[in-house]
Design an enzyme around this catalytic site. Structure first.
Site, mmCIF file in Angstrom:
data_model
loop_
_atom_site.group_PDB
_atom_site.id
_atom_site.type_symbol
_atom_site.label_atom_id
_atom_site.label_comp_id
_atom_site.label_asym_id
_atom_site.label_seq_id
_atom_site.Cartn_x
_atom_site.Cartn_y
_atom_site.Cartn_z
ATOM 1 N N PHE A 176 3.585 -1.754 3.506
ATOM 2 C CA PHE A 176 3.074 -0.392 3.576
ATOM 3 C C PHE A 176 4.234 0.574 3.355
ATOM 4 C CE2 PHE A 176 0.341 -3.149 5.906
ATOM 5 C CZ PHE A 176 -0.929 -2.716 5.617
ATOM 6 N N LYS A 177 4.139 1.356 2.288
ATOM 7 C CA LYS A 177 5.136 2.391 2.017
ATOM 8 C C LYS A 177 4.555 3.719 2.510
ATOM 9 C CE LYS A 177 7.644 4.714 -1.716
ATOM 10 N NZ LYS A 177 7.649 4.990 -3.180
ATOM 11 N N ILE A 178 5.065 4.179 3.635
ATOM 12 C CA ILE A 178 4.539 5.377 4.268
ATOM 13 C C ILE A 178 5.448 6.555 3.928
ATOM 14 C CG2 ILE A 178 3.831 6.434 6.430
ATOM 15 C CD1 ILE A 178 2.207 3.931 5.648
ATOM 16 N N VAL B 27 0.856 -1.179 0.000
ATOM 17 C CA VAL B 27 0.000 0.000 0.000
ATOM 18 C C VAL B 27 0.897 1.237 0.000
ATOM 19 C CG1 VAL B 27 -1.811 1.270 1.199
ATOM 20 C CG2 VAL B 27 -1.758 -1.234 1.314
#
Length: 303
Positions: free
Chosen positions: A164-166, A136
Site C-alpha cells: 500500500f503506497k499511502i 495499491v
C-alpha cells in the site's frame, strides 16, 4: 527488515528535445538508479509522466525497462486505467516480461468518473488472478477516497494485494490506522510524495518509501537507520535532505529528477511534453543549489 522495505523510486522517462522517446537516456536513468543501491524501481508511474505517453510507448518502455534492469532489482510496473480489461492486459504483459509486481490506483477518469468500492474490489481481484503482487496506490490524483476498512478488506480478500503506497493528506495517520486494523495482512506499508512526510510515516509503521529518482541514495540511509532503531541518525538524515525534497515537492514536481539527472550528465535533455511547462530558470537554479551540497550520485554519475 520487512519483506517489502527500503526505497523503491519512480523512474522518469527521458525525451529528446523534439519530444521523441530517448531510449538510451531511459536506459541510463535505470542504470544510474541501480548504481545508487535502490531496493526496487517503479516504472510508468505519475512521476514517469505516464499520462503523457501513448499506449504503444507504454509497452515499448515496459519492455525496455525490464530488459535493461535485467533482474538486478525488482521492478514495479504501474498499470492504472479506468477500464478493467486494459488493466488486466497491462498486468499480463508485466508478468510475462518479468515484473516483480504491479501498482494500481483506483479506477477513475477525469474529474467525475469514479468507481464504487465494490467495483474497485472487483478490478483489483481480477488483476490479482494474473498472479503478481499488487501495490495499491492511494493517491490524490485518483480523487477516490480509499477508506481504511476498504483497504483492509482488499488485503484480506484478495491474496495478491500486499502493498500500500499511502500518499494522501495525513498519510501517517492513515498508515497507522491501516497497520492497526490490517495487522499482518498489510505486508508492505509504503509512503510516497518524494518522502516529504517520510519521518512521520516511518514513525507510523511504514517500511518503505517510493520517492522520485532525484536523490534516492541520500534518502535510503534514513530508512536503514530507522529500521535499525537509530532514530537520532534517521532524524538527522531527514533534516539534511528535507530542504531539497520540499523544493522538489512544492515547486518542481516530476521535473526535478530530470533536471538533476541532466545536470549530472545522465540524460541529455530534461524535456517534458506539452502541456507541461519547463521549470523556470530561477526554480531550477534553486533546486540545484539545494541538491549540490548533498552530493548525490545522480549529479556525478554521467560525468
Amino acid at each position: 527488515m520487512a519483506k517489502y522495505s527500503g526505497i523503491w523510486p519512480v523512474a522518469p522517462v527521458a525525451f529528446h528535445e523534439d519530444g521523441r522517446l530517448d531510449e538510451d537516456g531511459t536506459r541510463r536513468i535505470l542504470d544510474c538508479m541501480v548504481d545508487q543501491g535502490v531496493d526496487g524501481i517503479c516504472i510508468l508511474a505519475n512521476y514517469s509522466e505516464q499520462f503523457l505517453l501513448s499506449d504503444a510507448e507504454r509497452e515499448q518502455l515496459t519492455r525496455l525497462s525490464l530488459e535493461q534492469v535485467a533482474g538486478r532489482v525488482p521492478v514495479i510496473v504501474t498499470i492504472s486505467h479506468f477500464a478493467t480489461p486494459i488493466v488486466i492486459e497491462r498486468a499480463r504483459l508485466a508478468r510475462d516480461l518479468g515484473a516483480a509486481m504491479v501498482m494500481m490506483m483506483a479506477p477513475y477518469h477525469g474529474a467525475t468518473l469514479r468507481a464504487t468500492p465494490d467495483q474497485i474490489l472487483q478490478q483489483f481481484a481480477q488483476v490479482g488472478e494474473i498472479g503478481l503482487p499488487i501495490m495499491v496506490q492511494d493517491a490524490p490524483m485518483s480523487g477516490t477516497d480509499l477508506s481504511v476498512p476498504l483497504l483492509v478488506q482488499m488485503a484480506r480478500e484478495i491474496e495478491m494485494v500486499k502493498l500500500f503506497k499511502i500518499e494522501c493528506v495525513g498519510a501517517a495517520a492513515k498508515l497507522r490506522a491501516l497497520i492497526a486494523e490490517g495487522g499482518t495482512d498489510i505486508e508492505g506499508p509504503f509512503d510516497g510524495e518524494e518522502g516529504i512526510t517520510l519521518l512521520a510515516d516511518l514513525d507510523a509503521g511504514a517500511t518503505g518509501s517510493m520517492t522520485s529518482a532525484m536523490i534516492p541514495d541520500q534518502i535510503k540511509p534514513i530508512l536503514t537507520d530507522w529500521a535499525k532503531g537509530d532514530r537520532a541518525a534517521a532524524t538527522a538524515g531527514y533534516a539534511r535532505i528535507l530542504p531539497a525534497v520540499n523544493h522538489e515537492n512544492r515547486q518542481c514536481g516530476f521535473r526535478a529528477a530530470k533536471a538533476v539527472l541532466k545536470e549530472g550528465g545522465v540524460i541529455a535533455s530534461d524535456f517534458c511534453r506539452h502541456p507541461i511547462a519547463p521549470l523556470a530558470p530561477q526554480t531550477r537554479a534553486m533546486l540545484l543549489d539545494l541538491v549540490r551540497p548533498l552530493d548525490p550520485v545522480a549529479l556525478r554519475w554521467g560525468k
